[in-house]
Structure formats: C-alpha cells, structure tokens
Motif scaffolding. Structure first.
Motif, short mmCIF file in Angstrom:
data_model
loop_
_atom_site.label_atom_id
_atom_site.label_comp_id
_atom_site.label_asym_id
_atom_site.label_seq_id
_atom_site.Cartn_x
_atom_site.Cartn_y
_atom_site.Cartn_z
N GLU A 129 -1.88 5.12 -7.91
CA GLU A 129 -2.66 6.27 -6.89
C GLU A 129 -3.05 5.77 -5.57
O GLU A 129 -2.88 6.38 -4.38
CB GLU A 129 -3.98 6.71 -7.69
N LEU A 130 -3.46 4.49 -5.56
CA LEU A 130 -3.65 3.75 -4.22
C LEU A 130 -2.51 3.63 -3.50
O LEU A 130 -2.25 3.73 -2.22
CB LEU A 130 -4.52 2.36 -4.39
N LEU A 131 -1.54 3.17 -4.17
CA LEU A 131 -0.31 2.33 -3.26
C LEU A 131 0.97 3.49 -3.50
O LEU A 131 1.76 3.26 -2.44
CB LEU A 131 0.28 1.06 -4.03
N GLY A 132 0.82 4.47 -4.21
CA GLY A 132 2.04 5.19 -4.45
C GLY A 132 3.00 4.48 -5.35
O GLY A 132 3.02 3.38 -5.55
N VAL A 133 3.86 5.56 -6.03
CA VAL A 133 4.93 4.86 -7.22
C VAL A 133 5.68 3.83 -6.71
O VAL A 133 5.78 2.90 -7.39
CB VAL A 133 5.41 6.27 -7.76
N GLU A 134 6.34 4.06 -5.60
CA GLU A 134 7.36 3.21 -5.21
C GLU A 134 6.83 1.89 -4.52
O GLU A 134 7.29 0.73 -5.30
CB GLU A 134 7.98 3.74 -4.20
N GLU A 135 5.61 1.93 -3.97
CA GLU A 135 5.31 0.62 -3.92
C GLU A 135 4.66 -0.03 -4.76
O GLU A 135 4.65 -1.39 -4.92
CB GLU A 135 4.29 0.69 -2.77
N ARG A 137 5.72 -0.16 -8.15
CA ARG A 137 6.99 -0.80 -8.57
C ARG A 137 7.33 -2.09 -8.08
O ARG A 137 7.73 -2.89 -8.69
CB ARG A 137 8.13 0.24 -8.91
N SER A 138 7.41 -2.00 -6.62
CA SER A 138 7.82 -3.17 -5.86
C SER A 138 6.86 -4.35 -5.68
O SER A 138 7.19 -5.63 -5.53
CB SER A 138 8.40 -2.90 -4.64
N ARG A 139 5.49 -4.09 -5.86
CA ARG A 139 4.68 -5.00 -5.42
C ARG A 139 3.76 -5.49 -6.73
O ARG A 139 3.11 -6.61 -6.64
CB ARG A 139 3.46 -4.37 -4.54
N VAL A 140 3.54 -4.75 -7.70
CA VAL A 140 2.34 -5.08 -8.84
C VAL A 140 2.78 -5.49 -9.96
O VAL A 140 3.76 -4.97 -10.55
CB VAL A 140 1.61 -3.73 -8.89
N LYS A 141 2.38 -6.76 -10.39
CA LYS A 141 2.58 -7.19 -11.81
C LYS A 141 1.25 -7.12 -12.53
O LYS A 141 0.23 -7.61 -12.19
CB LYS A 141 3.22 -8.57 -11.81
N ILE A 142 1.15 -6.46 -13.68
CA ILE A 142 0.00 -6.28 -14.36
C ILE A 142 0.21 -7.28 -15.64
O ILE A 142 1.10 -6.97 -16.58
CB ILE A 142 -0.34 -5.18 -14.92
#
Length: 628
Positions: A129-135, A137-142
């Motif tokens: 919600e904060l970054l947008g779906v595309e960003e 997928r490219s930036r976040v690792k949980i």
C-alpha cells in the motif's frame, strides 16, 4: 536450565532435555509456568501423570511429538492483530523509515515467530500500500521464520479460510487475495517476496541488515535471560535506522542500552547506535609540505596528486575547485580546466548526488562524511557504483581550508557482492554471533544499576504477571476455537434431529390408523393424531404414562399378552381384533397390529401398536358397555 530457580520440577526438566537431545527443539529458555501447564494438559489428554512415563510414551509413539509441539507452540495469530498498532506503523513509522532509503534501495523485513504466516502477509499488504505493487516486488524482501515446521508449511501455502481473513478490510481482501472455492489465497506475484524458513531464536544466528524486525507476542513465553540474549541478536540484526515492533504484552525494561522507544504504548522501538568519537579528521593528500627542505615541492607535489589512482578533487572553504586529478577526469567527466571555477557550477555538485550539503556538513562537523553506493550513469551508457568520502582539510592551527572529495569505483565489488548474496540467500541465518563483547558490557551495566534494582524488580514481576495473563488469553482463544467447532457440529446434528423429528411427525400424522409407540417399560413414547381421534386423549396427556393404566375404551387386558410377547422378542408382528368404545361412546370393532421396534434377538427396546377401526369386526354388547 535455570539451576537457581525455585521449585524446579526435575521430571519436566528431564522431558525438556529429552526433546532437545532427540528432536533439536530447545524449550529450556521458555518460562516454566507456561511450559508446565501446557505439558500437563497434553499428558492428561493421553492419560499419563508421570513425566518419565510420558518420555517412554514419546519413544513408543513418534506421532506424539507433533501433538506435544502443537500444544507448547500455541500459534495464535491473525491478520492485522491489534489494528491500532498496525495503523500507527503504516502511517507514522514506515514513512519515516522509507525516507532514510535511497530511491530503489532494497527494504529488508524480518517477521520472527511468524506462525502460520498471517503476520508476514500483513506486512506485505501494508508495504504494498505504501510503495505500490510494482515497487514492492522490486524492492522488498520479507524473511518470515518460525521454529514450527508444520506452521511454516501452512504459511508457504498462503491459503486461509473466511474466518481467518475477517480482519482484512474488504478493499484489501479484494486486492491482495484470490478466491479459491470457499478459501482465500494470497496473490502469488506478491507471495514471491515473502521467504519462509526455520529459525530458532534461542539457538540460531539472526538475519542481518534488517530495516524492520517484527516479533510480536513471542518473547513473552521466554525467560528474562533468554529474552536478553535474543534482544542482543535483534540489535545486531537491525541496521542503523532499523525499527523493532513488538507485541502489546512485551516491553524492554532493562535494555535501554540496546533500544529506545519510538512509541512505547504501541511497542515500537529503534536501535541505539554506537556513537563514534568526534574530532578533526586528517586531511587527505592536499596541503603543500611545510617542513623546510622537503624535496617534494611545487610541481612534483602537484603531479603526485594529479596521478593518484583514486578519483579526487579538492574544494576550498569558499567553494572554489582547487584540484581535479586525472582519475576524476576519466571517471566523472570533469576537467583540469575546471580548476578555479565555483564548485556549484559543476554538474558533479548535484549529480548523481547533491554533494554541496555533504561538503557543508563535513566542514561544519569537522569530520569525514561517507556516502555508500552512489550510482553514476556515464555517457557510454554504463552505470558505475561509487563510494564517496568528503573529508575536511585543516591548516596547522586547526582552521578549515576546504574539503577533499574522493570517489572509489566499487562497481565490480558490488556486483560480486550481489551475486554472492543471491547465491547464498538461504545461508544468511548462519552468521556468527559477534555480540559477546557487547553482552559483557551489558552485564557490567546491569550490575551498576543497583540504585534502581528494587523498582526494576517490581516492574519485572508486573510484566511477568501480564505475560502470564496474555499467555492464558492465547490458550483461551485456542480453546474457544475448539468449542466453536464443537458447537457447529452440535448445531448440525440438532438440525438433522429436528428434520428427522419433523419427518416422523409427518409420517405418523399421515397414517389413517392410530399409532402408539411404547417403551420397554410400557410407557407411551408416541401418540399420533388418529389415536387421539379414536380415544379422545391428546398426546400431551398420555406421553410418559403407562399404557395399561390409560382410561380409554380399548380392552387393554386382552392386549396385554400380545404386548408382553412382542417385548420378549420371541414374536414378530401380531394382529388381534377386539370390540371397543370410541371417544364418542359408540361401540366399534378395532383391529390391533403389534410389532417390535427392531429385530433384537433377546428383547425389544419397545413396540408399535397400530389401531384401525374394523367395520367387519362385530361389536358385542359387553364391549360396547364401558362398565363391563
């Protein structure tokens, strides 16, 4: 095992040691009151009271390990548990954390003690919600970890029923879940950003370089000593601006040297960074020699600087470019012709990074300012990665002369690091513990806190009581879910029984003959509408009454032998014609048919009497007279 604890249960300790040695699950760091209660409940379910006997039972029945672990590890979790805390994290904490990141820089999140995955996927929703779906997928690792492999298996499937996703707002449920029959599956394209793995917080090394560490309602099950050890690992795992998000029943009462609260009520903390001593930094290679007779002077000294292997330029205190070496010309596109120009006029002053503010910072704070991973796009289309250092220059009296800015090309090194990081993603949890010195300092610090020891002890006791209550609440949640399941089954069975009763009433009511069902004690159990029409007694007047004691116009003494014989189970269906008097006082002939309720060989649980008026049956004067 805490050898100094009072009232140690030797049997329980032996069981914990057995679990550790045979299965690799170390529960010795868990609170004994909670462990004792849960183990006792499981032993009661299998009918064993002695711990030694229970160890033997575990050896004989391997499947019992799973049942015991599920009892000890109460995986009570939910999407958006404590909504107020999650709302605060989304609106107040995460925007500030993201502001410390450069555009496109990766965000690393650790969900420790993730159970069946609801918490990890909640984090994914909030960040998407904060970054947008595309960003996202490219930036976040949980990274989501737990000690329970069965719970991790469930989490990896990412499928939940309607009850489990009830706390997810309708809009987000539509956006982030796909309907699979009666269940909901988290979006597969976002699911790939969530990595699940087994990690025992008590024994295993932590994941490193974490920006947000979420560990909610897990520490409360552990002893104070184990909590301290885990929190030291959390401190190591977090980056310099990292945030720790705990559960509402957990506080950091004795760990001020590691974490400070951002919001104590919502249990959000930030890492206490190590403070490096401030002071002037030695100048980097630009100052004419001041020692008399030094052979390196004039043109020789300048040529030495110009030929340096590292890209470097010098800016005076008034903002003028004083030196540009050849490595800087080749790498950055600046020229020796730029000497004497205001630095602000150079494209390098603001691209690829705003250097002017870092120059001002280095001069005002009198220290080196370092910028990691600066991306520079070159004219040939290649992008290089630079490590940039801005260092102040001082004269012999300590006055600031200007700064030297050096650029190290670390493109190859960063590519190698990225390749190794991708190849060894699963090995990140094996980092060696580097906190032994920190733990010793922490122990020394705690010993110096004698003046507040009494207050801390009181707070610890209150916290322990609160954690016990929270643990009991978790168990009540689990029990309530079980009771809800039982209640649903009872409701289904009640509905089936009601349907069967309605069907039976319809069948009995539709028969033209009077039907009476008797139990083995000859008490009336059923009396249909036609029997009421024949003898004038309503159902509620006769049910539960002894049939042979009823005052109706039927010669019950003549029916008694047939009834007794049917109850004995020795006879099948029997028929008898008798004269009787109906409810209007008229003499009628009645045909009575008896049969048992089932084919039990010894005795019947009851009989059925069917009574139908038979106009062909003669009604004698004696039968017509009720007094005879």
């Amino acid at each position: 095992m805490d050898a100094g604890a009072p009232d140690i249960d030797a049997g329980l300790e032996a069981l914990l040691a057995h679990l550790r040695d045979t299965r690799g699950f170390d529960f010795t760091g868990y609170k004994r009151s909670s462990l004792s209660r849960r183990v006792a409940r499981r032993m009661q379910e299998v009918g064993i009271t002695d711990h030694g006997e229970y160890i033997d039972h575990l050896e004989m029945h391997a499947e019992e390990f799973t049942a015991l672990f599920n009892t000890i590890l109460i995986n009570v979790t939910a999407f958006f548990r404590d909504p107020d805390s999650w709302d605060h994290l989304q609106k107040e904490i995460l925007p500030g954390l993201l502001a410390t990141k450069r555009p496109g820089e990766q965000l690393r999140v650790w969900s420790a003690g993730c159970a069946s995955g609801e918490e990890a996927y909640t984090l994914a929703i909030v960040l998407a919600e904060l970054l947008g779906v595309e960003e996202f997928r490219s930036r976040v690792k949980i990274y989501a970890t737990d000690v329970d492999e069965e719970a991790l298996t469930h989490a990896r499937q990412a499928v939940y029923d309607e009850q489990q996703v009830r706390n997810v707002p309708d809009e987000w449920r539509e956006r982030y879940f796909e309907r699979v029959g009666p269940r909901y599956q988290f979006r597969p394209d976002l699911r790939r950003s969530v990595i699940f793995g087994r990690n025992d917080l008590v024994q295993d090394a932590p994941i490193s370089r974490i920006d947000l560490l979420v560990c909610r309602n897990t520490l409360m099950y552990l002893t104070a000593e184990t909590q301290s050890r885990i929190l030291s690992r959390f401190h190591f795992a977090l980056g310099s601006t990292g945030v720790l998000f705990l559960g509402k029943a957990e506080m950091l009462l004795s760990h001020g040297a590691l974490f400070v609260p951002l919001d104590l009520r919502r249990r959000v903390f930030t890492k206490v960074a190590r403070v490096l001593p401030a002071g002037p930094v030695a100048p980097v290679g630009f100052a004419p020699p001041s020692v008399a007779g030094d052979p390196i002077t004039g043109r020789t000294y300048e040529e030495m600087l110009l030929s340096g292997p590292v890209a470097q330029l010098v800016v005076t205190v008034d903002g003028t470019v004083a030196l540009v070496n050849r490595a800087a010309e080749a790498l950055l596109g600046v020229s020796v012709q730029d000497r004497g120009r205001p630095f602000r006029d150079l494209e390098l002053s603001y691209r690829p990074v705003e250097l002017r503010r870092y120059i001002e910072q280095a001069q005002s704070e009198r220290r080196t300012v370092t910028l990691d991973d600066v991306r520079l796009g070159r004219r040939d289309g290649e992008t290089v990665t630079l490590e940039t250092a801005v260092s102040p220059l001082f004269d012999p009296d300590g006055a600031v002369l200007g700064v030297t800015v050096t650029f190290h090309d670390v493109t190859t090194a960063r590519r190698l690091q990225d390749d190794l990081r991708r190849a060894h993603l699963q090995l990140e949890t094996a980092y060696e513990e580097l906190q032994s010195t920190n733990e010793e300092l922490e122990t020394t610090n705690e010993e110096l806190q004698s003046t507040v020891e009494e207050l801390e002890t009181t707070n610890e006791e209150l916290q322990s009581t609160n954690e016990e209550l929270e643990t009991m609440n978790e168990e009540l949640h689990s029990t309530n879910d079980e009771l809800q399941s039982i209640n649903d089954e009872l409701q289904d069975r009640t509905a089936q029984l009601n349907e069967a009763n309605h069907f039976l009433e319809s069948v009995l009511g539709g028969l033209r003959a009077g039907v009476v069902v008797l139990g083995p004690d000859l008490n009336v159990r059923e009396w249909n509408r036609q029997a009421q029409e024949l003898w004038g007694l309503r159902r509620e007047e006769v049910v539960g009454q002894h049939f042979l004691a009823l005052d109706i116009g039927l010669p019950l003494d003549r029916l008694q032998p047939m009834i007794r014989e049917a109850l004995s189970g020795r006879a099948g269906s029997q028929e008898l014609g008798v004269a009787a008097v109906n409810r209007r006082g008229r003499s009628i002939g009645v045909r009575v048919l008896s049969s048992t309720l089932d084919g039990h060989p010894d005795a019947a649980p009851g009989i059925i009497l069917m009574m139908e008026q038979d106009d062909a049956q003669p009604a004698t004067q004696d039968a017509a007279d009720p007094a005879s």
